[in-house]
Each structure stands twice: as C-alpha cells, then as structure tokens.
Write an enzyme that holds these catalytic residues in place. Structure first.
Site, short mmCIF file in Angstrom:
data_model
loop_
_atom_site.label_atom_id
_atom_site.label_comp_id
_atom_site.label_asym_id
_atom_site.label_seq_id
_atom_site.Cartn_x
_atom_site.Cartn_y
_atom_site.Cartn_z
N GLY A 16 18.96 6.36 47.69
CA GLY A 16 18.05 6.61 46.59
C GLY A 16 16.64 6.80 47.10
O GLY A 16 16.30 6.42 48.23
N GLY A 18 12.38 6.78 45.67
CA GLY A 18 11.42 6.54 44.61
C GLY A 18 10.03 6.91 45.06
O GLY A 18 9.83 7.40 46.19
N ASP A 134 8.74 -5.87 38.80
CA ASP A 134 9.39 -4.59 38.52
C ASP A 134 10.82 -4.82 38.06
O ASP A 134 11.76 -4.24 38.58
CB ASP A 134 9.36 -3.69 39.76
CG ASP A 134 9.65 -2.22 39.42
OD1 ASP A 134 9.54 -1.86 38.23
OD2 ASP A 134 9.97 -1.44 40.33
#
Length: 597
Positions: A16, A18, A134
């Site tokens: 992934g 970000g 977060d």
C-alpha cells in the site's frame, strides 16, 4: 521509487501507499521471517524532513515497546540509503476498511467486540503515554479467528502536539477529533473520539458527520460544531444502547468523553452481556461472505467506573497498577460469564432433548396401544414386559433436584468461605506476605521468590427456587518480585516458552542472539515476575460439591479441583489459603489425589 532491498530486508511486493509513506511485504533472510516494512516518504519537503524523520524513528521505537495482543508488533527500526523504515509484524487477514467496503454483514456482537478490542489497545497505549492520532478502519486489521490489531503507530506519531506542518493534514479528516481539527494539543481522548467514529461507521456504514457531496472544509466544520445523529434513528434495528455509548465517545469536549479507553470497552462489553443472544442479530442481511469473528472477553461492571487521570508519576503508576489488577479481575469475571452462558445453553439443550424424548415415548406408547387393540388386546410377550419394567425402574432412579436443605447447607458453607477470604485478602494486601513455594516455568526453571498482593474477592448469587444462593466466588491476586528471570534458548524452546507465558499472561522481552555467521539460532528472554493469579470456587448444587478452578495458583497454569460438600469446611478453606501462600498442607495432597485439568 522502486526498491528491491532495504537494509537486510528483501522486498517482495508493495502492499500500500499513502501520503506519508509506503508499506511493503518483505523477507528477513536472517531468520526467514515475513515482515511488513513501512517506509517514510522521502519526497517530504526539506524544511520538515529532518524533524519528521527524527520523530518517525523515535516514536516508532516508543511504539515498539508496546506489547499487547491488539497492537501490531514492531521488530526493528532503522534507516538505509536515506530511507527511514519500520519492520513490523506481517498480518494475514483483511483490514476493517476492506471488510466494510466489501459490504459483508457484521453482527452487533462482532461490531462491539472489534471496537472493544481496539479500545483495549488504546487503553494500553494511553497508560504508556502514547497517542495514536490516526484511528481509522484502514489501520485496524482483522484475522479470521476474531483478533483485531491496531497498526500504524509509527507514522501516526508525526502528528504530535508540538509539531506542525503548513498545508499538511495529519490524520484522516473523517475520523479526526474536534481538537485535531482545531490544531489544539491532543491526548488519548482524541483517539477515543476517532474510535467512536469507527464504531458509528460499522453500525451505520457511514461516518457520523459526512453528507453527500460534502467538502473537506464543511466536514471539519461539522466535526467541531454538529452533533452526531442518533444511530438508532437510521432505521436499521440498531439498539438505543449504542446512542448512549456513542454520545459519550463523540462528545465535542474531551472532558465529557470517556476519560480512559477501558471505560469505552467496558460499556461495549456490558452491552454484549446484557444483550445476550440478541447481540448476534446482523445489522444487514447475512451472506456467504460473512467475516467470522468471536468475542474476545467480557469486562466486569466493577471496572466501568470513571477513573481520574493521574496528576504525577507516582499517581500514574498507581493508576496503571490498579487498571492492570482490575483487568485481571475482569478477565476472570468474563470467564465466569462465558461458563454461565454455556451452562444455560447446555440446560436449554438438555430440556429440549428431554421434551423430544418424552414426545417420542408418548408416540411409541400410543402406537403400542393401537397394535394391542388391533390384536384384540392380546398380552404382550414376557421379554417386552421385562424390558418395560426395567425402563420404568430406570426412570424412577433418575436423580432429583437438590433438596432445599442441601442447597442451604452448601450455600451457608460458601458464605462462610467468602467471609474468610474477604479477611484473608484484606490482610494479604496489608502484609504482602512472601510466597513460600517455588513457581516453575518450562525451560526457565524456578522463578525468583515473590510476594502476594493486590487481592480482590467477590461473589455472584443465583436463585434456586425461592432461595438466593451463592453461585461462585472469585478471588484474584498477584505474585510479584522486583527481580526478573533470564534464559537463553534455541528457537523451538523459545516458541514453546513464549506460548506458555502468553497463556499465563506473564510479560517478557525477547532478544535475538546471532552467531558469527549472522544467523539467529538462539533467543534470550527476560521474564517479568509479576504473575496474575485467580481462583473460582463454583457451587455444584446438583452434585453437592464445590469446584476450585485455579489459574496460576500454587503453580503456573490452569488446574481444576473438586471437593464434596461434606468435606468442604473451614479447614479446607484454611488449607486453600496455605496453598495460595505456597505452604505445604492438606490441600496440596488433596490436589494430588483429585488431579488437575
């Protein structure tokens, strides 16, 4: 930037990406372990890179000290070729974000359990002085066996209250707390607000403050000013109990929220206990793609009281200790609740089976009479007559319900035992007596001598006909030593010892031991000798006996003992107290004769 190697780690694939970094699947060739590698984006602005990198590494090391089943394990932190990275546990499963996006069903019990597990993780971090900042579904991983793990502590720490970045939004807007939106200092209560948003989304399949075509600016305004809609008003058969839980979690002012995440977890588990089987009702229609999750544990009501935040280091240490002790009590309480529910289910099944058996017998008897009538009332055979007599005798020999006198007799003995244990625990907490025996661990041998303390005792009753009788007594305490045990083992032995320590809820630290070739054939373990112990004295009124269900009492691990009501007397409880203190006596011999399980 494409990389194939980072330090000693061989990059396998990208998992992934970000705004702040990238996550890779990698292999640690030294121990042939699959890991996840999180890297810091090297393209951040030069004016902030040095400070961001420093905080990234320092805060990740801080998160690496967290040892909790609901927090992802961090193995290594470093920098290679100008890229800062964190090596952490590779989690198989799906993120909560993927589960929600797939649209599969989640029952109310599963939703409550996921949120409660993450609240447990936040409470542990909160007591360690760490704020995640977060919390969102993408940072919650779910395994196929129901374990929820909180990830991404390392990068989230960049949003510390003493650091700002112009034009950069740290955290996900939909899940931000009002104080994050306003740029004010944050503490663990901001994470509680974000978890409230996640819980709301699991129930409603949307976050509380979003609207169709809403802009980021308008969303942030609503987070700060607009109350969250009542989730029970959404027409999805969501119980009103969640309205009260969410109202407190999503309060605009931090002082009006749950002050500690464990309070959030308690409320969810209290709901699950009170809802019982109804908590399993799906929020949406089930399908074959449902995620299998199980409830992790139930927390006692006594733990749900609001605890004030500590004001100094001494008070913080005392509060952390109290919470830890209450956690032990709550886990024991949860075990009792699970056993009680299992017993209720078993009794219901037995009653249904008995009813079905009775119906079958009635049908067979009716059929027999019809055949006899058709045969002109001819006498049945001698063999059938003998079997009929034996069957009737067996029915008559079935055990009857316990008599009122036997119930009152055993209940009276249990109440005396409870009074004794209350005084015993009071004096134990004052005197902190030494444990006279030796606690032993597989491969580690004898542990350092410790003292007993932090005792708690309670009981639960149930109604048997018109009598309120004690159902069980719970006893919790700790065997504590300032010394630690150390041992160096091969990897197979270390795995076996770690499994035992985790089952026994004993904390430890592990360090890899490399040989001259750089391989890791052995592991050094340091074991903290702060050992939780508990016992449940459970009444079996039907069999007129008492079961002692022990955990780390006199020995490491689980053990069950059974004593008849006639033998359960003051001397037995006295001997059990000696057994807790590690003093040899009749209970130790009785334990050997009864056996453990």
């Amino acid at each position: 930037m494409t990389i194939s190697k980072l330090g000693r780690y061989q990059i396998v694939s990208q998992l992934g990406r970000g705004a702040m970094g990238t996550v890779y699947q990698a292999l640690d060739p030294m121990i042939e372990r699959t890991v996840a590698i999180k890297t810091l984006n090297p393209n951040l602005s030069d004016e902030n890179m040095a400070e961001v990198k420093e905080r990234f590494l320092r805060e990740a090391k801080s998160a690496g000290r967290l040892n909790h089943p609901n927090v992802v394990t961090i193995y290594d932190v470093g920098e290679a070729e100008g890229v800062a990275y964190i090596s952490m546990e590779y989690l198989e499963g799906r993120s909560l974000r993927q589960v929600l996006d797939a649209g599969g069903p989640l029952s109310l019990q599963v939703i409550s359990d996921i949120a409660a597990q993450i609240a447990d993780a936040l409470d542990y971090a909160q007591r360690s002085g760490i704020v995640h900042r977060d919390i969102k579904p993408a940072n919650i991983m779910l395994s196929s066996v129901g374990l929820a793990k909180l990830t991404d502590f390392g990068i989230a720490f960049m949003a510390s209250s003493s650091m700002t970045q112009t034009g950069t939004m740290l955290g996900s807007p939909k899940y931000m707390s009002p104080e994050q939106v306003l740029g004010r200092p944050v503490d663990g209560r901001a994470d509680i607000f974000s978890l409230g948003v996640v819980l709301y989304e699991m129930l409603a399949r949307r976050t509380p403050f979003e609207l169709p075509d809403i802009t980021t600016f308008t969303l942030m305004q609503r987070i700060v000013t607009a109350p969250a809609p009542r989730v029970s008003d959404l027409g999805m058969d969501i119980p009103a109990a969640f309205d009260a839980i969410l109202a407190r979690a999503l309060a605009k002012r931090p002082e009006e929220r749950f002050q500690h995440a464990i309070e959030f977890a308690n409320e969810l588990r209290n709901y699950m206990r009170s809802a019982g089987a109804g908590a399993g009702t799906p929020v949406i229609a089930p399908s074959a793609g449902d995620v299998t999750l199980v409830v992790s544990r139930t927390v006692a009501n006594s733990q749900a009281e609001t605890l004030p935040p500590p004001n100094d280091d001494d008070e913080r240490a005392k509060m952390a200790k109290l919470l830890e002790d209450l956690d032990v009590f709550s886990q024991s309480y949860e075990q009792e609740e699970e056993r009680r529910r299992a017993e209720i289910t078993a009794r219901a099944k037995a009653a249904a089976a008995a009813a079905a058996e009775a119906a079958a017998r009635a049908a067979a008897e009716a059929a027999r009479r019809e055949l006899e009538a058709a045969a002109g009332g001819k006498a049945r055979s001698a063999l059938i007559g003998i079997l009929h007599e034996q069957a009737q005798a067996k029915v008559q020999q079935r055990p009857e319900a316990p008599s009122r006198d036997s119930v009152q007799m055993l209940d009276s003995k249990l109440r005396k035992a409870f009074s004794y244990l209350v005084e015993f625990v009071h004096l134990l907490n004052e005197a902190s007596p030494a444990f006279k025996g030796k606690l032993k661990l597989l491969y580690a041998g004898e542990l350092p001598a410790g003292t007993l303390g932090n005792g708690l005792v309670n009981y639960r009753s149930k109604r048997i006909e018109d009598h309120e009788a004690i159902d069980y007594i719970t006893l919790n305490y700790r065997v504590n030593s300032p010394k630690k045990a150390s041992v160096a083992l091969n990897l197979g032995e270390a795995r076996a010892l770690k499994a035992l320590l985790e089952r026994s809820r004993i904390n430890y630290n592990e360090r890899e031991l490399k040989n001259e070739q750089g391989k890791v054939p052995r592991s050094a373990m340091v074991i903290e000798c702060n050992i939780p112990a508990s016992a449940v004295l459970r009444a079996d009124y039907g069999a007129s006996a008492v079961r002692f269900e022990c955990f780390n009492v006199g020995q490491i691990g689980l053990a069950n003992y059974r004593i008849g009501a006639d033998e359960f007397d003051d001397e037995t409880i006295e001997e059990f107290g000696k057994f807790m203190l590690g003093i040899p006596g009749r209970f130790s011999d009785l334990r050997q004769s009864i056996g453990t399980g």
